[in-house]
Design an enzyme around this catalytic site. Structure first.
Site, mmCIF file in Angstrom:
data_model
loop_
_atom_site.group_PDB
_atom_site.id
_atom_site.type_symbol
_atom_site.label_atom_id
_atom_site.label_comp_id
_atom_site.label_asym_id
_atom_site.label_seq_id
_atom_site.Cartn_x
_atom_site.Cartn_y
_atom_site.Cartn_z
ATOM 1 N N THR A 210 43.264 39.935 48.835
ATOM 2 C CA THR A 210 43.134 41.964 48.185
ATOM 3 C C THR A 210 41.719 41.058 46.817
ATOM 4 O OG1 THR A 210 44.553 43.278 46.781
ATOM 5 C CG2 THR A 210 44.481 40.586 45.256
ATOM 6 N N ASN A 211 41.330 42.077 46.183
ATOM 7 C CA ASN A 211 40.805 42.579 45.455
ATOM 8 C C ASN A 211 40.945 42.667 43.906
ATOM 9 O OD1 ASN A 211 40.723 45.440 45.309
ATOM 10 N ND2 ASN A 211 40.296 45.509 47.799
ATOM 11 N N ARG A 212 40.174 43.204 43.166
ATOM 12 C CA ARG A 212 39.840 42.945 41.902
ATOM 13 C C ARG A 212 40.502 44.826 41.422
ATOM 14 N NH1 ARG A 212 38.363 39.024 38.764
ATOM 15 N NH2 ARG A 212 37.512 37.282 40.235
ATOM 16 N N ALA A 276 40.553 50.573 46.964
ATOM 17 C CA ALA A 276 39.800 49.492 47.901
ATOM 18 C C ALA A 276 40.266 48.735 48.636
ATOM 19 C CB ALA A 276 39.333 48.464 46.702
#
Length: 399
Positions: A210-212, A276
Site C-alpha cells: 500500500t502507500n501512505r 493514491a
C-alpha cells in the site's frame, strides 16, 4: 463559518434532549453567532432559562405576553430580527403544530411570522417518530422548505435502542451548513464521482502492499462538492466520517476501485481521481500466510494494475475528468505530462515529500493545471479549504 455574525434564534421544546440545546447554543456562540433563545413552557421543566441567558448574554423569551421593551410586539420583532431559526430539540407536538400553521405560543408565533430559513431537529420516542401522523407532518415540513435534521438511532430515555435520538450539536450544525450552502451551489444538480485513499494489494491473507495516503483530500473534496450542491458518490479504501449526503462505496484493491469507477462513471458529470492507487500488484496472492525461510532474499513478482484515470479519460463522453499527481520531484513536469497522457481536463499536483503538506497532513498546497490556462498555484491551507478552491475551479471550467 456560515454562522459567524448571523442572528440566530434557537427554539427549545420540552423533551429529555433539551439539555443538548445548551451545548448547541454554546457551539453557535463559539462560531460567532448572535443567539437568542425561545423556550416553550414544557422546555422549562427540563432546563432553566437562566442557563441560556448565561450562554448567550441575551434575554430568553418564555411568554409572548411579557415583552422586554414597553410597547414592542416582541415576538414579531424577534421574528424579523432572525437570519436563521433552529428548533432543537423539536417534539412531535411542536412539529404537528408547525405543519398545520398553528401559533398558540411564543415559539410557534415566531416560526409563523418569520421569513428566515428554519431548521428542525426532531427528538422523540421511536414509536412516536414512526407514527404515520408524525411522518406526514415531516413531509409537510419538507414541502414548506424547512430543513429537517433526521434523528439518529441510539439509546433513548426509555432505556432501549431506537430511532429518535437527537444528533450531536456539532453534527446538526455541520449538516445544516452543507445543506444551506448547497441550495445555491456552483455544482447544484451535478453528479460527482470521487475516489479516495490508498489501495491495498494483497500478498497473502494478512499482508498487503500500500502507500501512505490517508484519504483526507478525497474526503475533503467530497464535502466541498456536497457544499457546492452536487450529488456525490465516493469510492474509498478509508473508512472515515463522511459529510452529509455523500454516498460511499468501500473497496480495497485497485482492481476493485477500477470496477466500481467504470460502473458508476457513465452516470456521472464530473470524475475526480483523488485516490493514491497502486500501479502494480503481486502476480499471485498466497492462500496462506507466507512463512519466513532461511533465504536472505525474497522475490515478489508484480503485474501492472489498470490505470483508472487513463481509462476514464479514454472513454469519457460528457464527463469532466480531474486527476491528481502526488509527486516527490519535478512536480510540474510530471503533472504536465500526466495531464496530456491521461486524457484529463484538469490535473491537481502536490509535493508529498513535504511533511507539512504531504500524506496524513491536515494541510495541502497544490498547483492546478489545465490545457487552456497557465498553472494556478494555491496557497498552503487546510485540505478542506484546498478542496473548496479546487471545486470552484472545476465548476468554473465545467460550466
Amino acid at each position: 463559518m456560515i454562522y459567524e455574525n448571523k442572528q440566530i434564534i434557537v427554539i427549545v421544546t420540552g423533551g429529555i434532549a433539551a439539555y443538548k440545546a445548551a451545548y448547541f447554543v454554546r457551539e453557535l456562540v463559539k462560531q460567532g453567532a448572535v443567539v437568542r433563545v425561545v423556550m416553550t413552557s414544557s422546555a422549562q421543566q427540563f432546563i432553566t432559562p437562566f442557563t441560556f441567558e448565561v450562554l448567550t448574554q441575551q434575554s430568553v423569551m418564555t411568554d409572548m405576553f411579557h415583552p422586554i421593551k414597553t410597547g414592542s410586539v416582541q415576538h414579531i420583532e424577534w421574528a424579523q430580527w432572525a437570519d436563521l431559526i433552529f428548533v432543537v430539540p423539536a417534539t412531535a407536538n411542536l412539529i404537528a403544530k408547525m405543519a398545520q400553521g398553528i401559533a398558540d405560543d411564543a415559539a410557534l408565533t415566531i416560526i409563523l411570522a418569520s421569513q428566515a430559513q428554519k431548521v428542525v431537529a426532531p427528538a422523540m420516542n421511536d414509536q412516536m417518530w414512526e407514527n404515520p401522523a408524525t411522518q406526514r407532518n415531516i413531509q409537510q415540513l419538507h414541502h414548506d422548505n424547512i430543513l429537517v435534521i433526521m434523528p439518529t438511532t441510539g439509546f433513548l430515555a426509555e432505556g432501549y435502542e431506537g430511532k429518535g435520538r437527537l444528533p450531536e450539536p456539532v453534527d446538526i450544525l455541520a449538516q445544516t451548513e452543507i445543506r444551506l450552502l448547497a441550495q445555491n451551489g456552483a455544482l447544484k444538480n451535478q453528479r460527482v464521482l470521487i475516489t479516495a485513499g490508498g489501495t491495498r494489494e494483497a500478498l497473502d491473507p494478512v499482508r498487503f502492499l500500500t502507500n501512505r495516503s490517508s484519504g483526507k483530500m478525497g474526503y475533503a473534496l467530497a464535502q466541498a462538492a456536497a457544499e457546492a450542491g452536487a450529488s456525490v458518490q465516493l469510492i474509498t479504501t478509508i473508512n472515515r466520517n463522511v459529510a452529509y449526503s455523500v454516498k460511499t462505496i468501500m473497496v480495497e484493491s485497485t482492481q476493485e476501485m477500477y470496477d466500481q469507477v467504470m460502473s458508476h462513471v457513465p452516470d456521472s458529470d464530473i470524475f475526480i481521481s483523488a485516490a493514491a492507487v497502486a500501479d502494480y500488484r503481486p502476480a499471485q496472492k498466497a492462500d496462506q500466510k507466507i512463512k519466513k525461510t532461511d533465504d536472505n532474499n525474497m522475490t515478489i513478482n508484480l503485474v501492472k494494475n489498470p490505470d483508472i484515470l487513463a481509462e476514464v479519460g479514454r472513454h469519457k463522453r460528457q464527463q469532466y475528468v480531474v486527476g491528481f499527481a502526488a509527486e516527490t520531484q519535478d512536480l510540474l513536469a510530471y503533472a504536465d505530462a500526466k495531464l496530456k497522457t491521461k486524457g484529463a481536463d484538469m490535473l491537481v499536483a502536490n509535493d508529498v515529500s513535504r511533511s507539512d503538506i504531504g500524506f496524513s497532513s491536515d494541510d495541502n498546497q497544490v498547483v492546478v493545471l489545465t490545457a487552456s490556462h497557465e498553472p494556478q498555484y494555491l496557497p498552503v491551507q487546510s485540505k478542506l479549504d484546498t478542496a473548496r478552491a479546487i471545486i470552484q475551479l472545476i465548476a468554473k471550467e465545467y460550466n
